[in-house]
Scaffold this motif. Structure first.
Motif, PDB file in Angstrom:
ATOM      1  N   PHE B  32       0.816  -1.209   0.000  1.00 42.59           N
ATOM      2  CA  PHE B  32       0.000   0.000   0.000  1.00 42.59           C
ATOM      3  C   PHE B  32       0.848   1.257   0.000  1.00 42.59           C
ATOM      4  CE2 PHE B  32      -2.742  -3.271   1.601  1.00 42.59           C
ATOM      5  CZ  PHE B  32      -4.007  -2.950   1.132  1.00 42.59           C
ATOM      6  N   GLU B  36      -2.652   6.003  -0.105  1.00 45.62           N
ATOM      7  CA  GLU B  36      -3.811   5.123   0.055  1.00 45.62           C
ATOM      8  C   GLU B  36      -4.141   4.939   1.527  1.00 45.62           C
ATOM      9  OE1 GLU B  36      -3.732   1.475  -2.448  1.00 45.62           O
ATOM     10  OE2 GLU B  36      -1.668   2.069  -2.865  1.00 45.62           O
ATOM     11  N   LYS B  39      -5.810   7.843   3.168  1.00 41.72           N
ATOM     12  CA  LYS B  39      -7.235   7.938   2.880  1.00 41.72           C
ATOM     13  C   LYS B  39      -8.028   6.990   3.789  1.00 41.72           C
ATOM     14  CE  LYS B  39      -7.017   9.212  -1.682  1.00 41.72           C
ATOM     15  NZ  LYS B  39      -6.813   8.620  -3.021  1.00 41.72           N
ATOM     16  N   ILE B  40      -7.505   5.783   3.965  1.00 36.79           N
ATOM     17  CA  ILE B  40      -8.179   4.801   4.805  1.00 36.79           C
ATOM     18  C   ILE B  40      -8.238   5.278   6.256  1.00 36.79           C
ATOM     19  CG2 ILE B  40      -8.056   2.444   5.698  1.00 36.79           C
ATOM     20  CD1 ILE B  40      -6.714   1.658   3.047  1.00 36.79           C
ATOM     21  N   ARG B  73       5.712   2.088  -1.398  1.00 42.73           N
ATOM     22  CA  ARG B  73       4.624   1.275  -0.875  1.00 42.73           C
ATOM     23  C   ARG B  73       5.127   0.379   0.234  1.00 42.73           C
ATOM     24  NH1 ARG B  73       3.468   1.351  -6.134  1.00 42.73           N
ATOM     25  NH2 ARG B  73       1.441   2.137  -6.832  1.00 42.73           N
ATOM     26  N   HIS B  99      -3.412  -0.583 -10.853  1.00 40.58           N
ATOM     27  CA  HIS B  99      -2.313   0.066 -10.129  1.00 40.58           C
ATOM     28  C   HIS B  99      -1.976  -0.566  -8.788  1.00 40.58           C
ATOM     29  CE1 HIS B  99      -3.735   3.308 -12.912  1.00 40.58           C
ATOM     30  NE2 HIS B  99      -2.471   3.191 -13.245  1.00 40.58           N
ATOM     31  N   LYS B 100      -2.460  -1.777  -8.561  1.00 39.01           N
ATOM     32  CA  LYS B 100      -2.088  -2.457  -7.326  1.00 39.01           C
ATOM     33  C   LYS B 100      -0.677  -3.016  -7.433  1.00 39.01           C
ATOM     34  CE  LYS B 100      -6.716  -3.890  -5.852  1.00 39.01           C
ATOM     35  NZ  LYS B 100      -7.672  -5.013  -5.914  1.00 39.01           N
TER      36      LYS B 100
END
Ligand SMILES: [Mn+2]
Ligand SMILES: [Mn+2]
Ligand SMILES: [Zn+2]
Ligand SMILES: [Zn+2]
Lengths: 137, 137
Positions: B32, B36, B39-40, B73, B99-100
DNA sequence: CCTATCTTTGCAACAAAGTTGCGTTTAGAT
DNA sequence: ATCTAAACGCAACTTTGTTGCAAAGATAGG
């Protein structure tokens, strides 16, 4: 080698700034970080340097490599690459002592077997260790 | 799985913030990006998230991957890694559609022949393409 | 259970890396 | 020599990551 021709062939105007950047990049077989280049061209505007490098990358004169620490480096393309689709599929080597990043033109990217369903489009290998000159010492 | 134990075993205190981060990281086999995760965990302070991830990396709970665009990430380590010397030597895969970033645990880093004098210490392979689920569509 | 202590968190400020807009200068075509 | 599109310099801004410090929280020992 005359860089003016190469720059003009790519549709860019030949300027003193662009010539000096491409000349430095052609020294050794290395990739240079933005910070290093800023020090070398201490009179050049930071933004201009960014733009020159990005334009060069866009037209296929240089390629960009990001190392594991996130530092971006730029290296001259050997064979002229078609726009936006770089064909420099060689391995990059980052020395832990001198911190130079080398383009190992002759070492090609390996073939790798992926799990079912995955399809490789582009591959990037980065190796960390001791370069030939640091290894000797 | 009880993450409290793993966190405490690494000498870190168990806090709600740390537990929620490690829980999210354990979902899927993905890495991640900081953005990201921000945001979570929209209520968590940005700095706290940085510190949690860096501490986790330091003690060997997660590993960091920087992609070709320079995006960092974080992914959970499968087998617990000894401090500071990660043994996750697997290939990473970045899907161009979703995009993962996937950790391909079962795909090991290849062996590469280097020019004379160069000595490899660590290797990092990054593959771009289509992941299994995007490939199906 | 309570307290003491060391850790973690949140906030503010800062630093590094990269981008954008705009007015001025320059390359190079005519 | 003139003209125009491209390149440059400067200022402002964004994004990403770090540091210092005071307040809040975790946990070991009593
Ligand atoms: Mn290269
Ligand atoms: Mn991984
Ligand atoms: Zn070296
Ligand atoms: Zn995908």
């Amino acid at each position: 080698m005359d860089f003016s021709v190469q720059i003009r062939e790519k549709g860019l105007k030949v300027t003193p700034a662009r010539l000096s950047v491409i000349e430095v990049l052609s020294e050794g077989n290395q990739a240079f970080a933005h910070a290093e280049l800023e020090k070398i061209f201490d009179t050049m505007d930071r933004v201009t340097l960014y733009r020159i490098l990005n334009d060069f990358e866009y037209v296929g004169l240089v390629h960009k490599i990001v190392d594991a620490e996130g530092i971006t480096r730029f290296a001259l393309c050997k064979k002229s690459c078609p726009d936006k689709h770089h064909t420099d599929d060689h391995v990059h080597f980052n020395c832990q002592i001198c911190h130079k990043m080398f383009c190992l033109d002759k070492v090609h990217e390996p073939q790798i077997n992926l799990p079912n369903g995955f399809k490789a489009e582009r591959l990037q290998t980065l190796i960390y260790g001791l370069c030939n000159s640091c290894n000797a010492a």
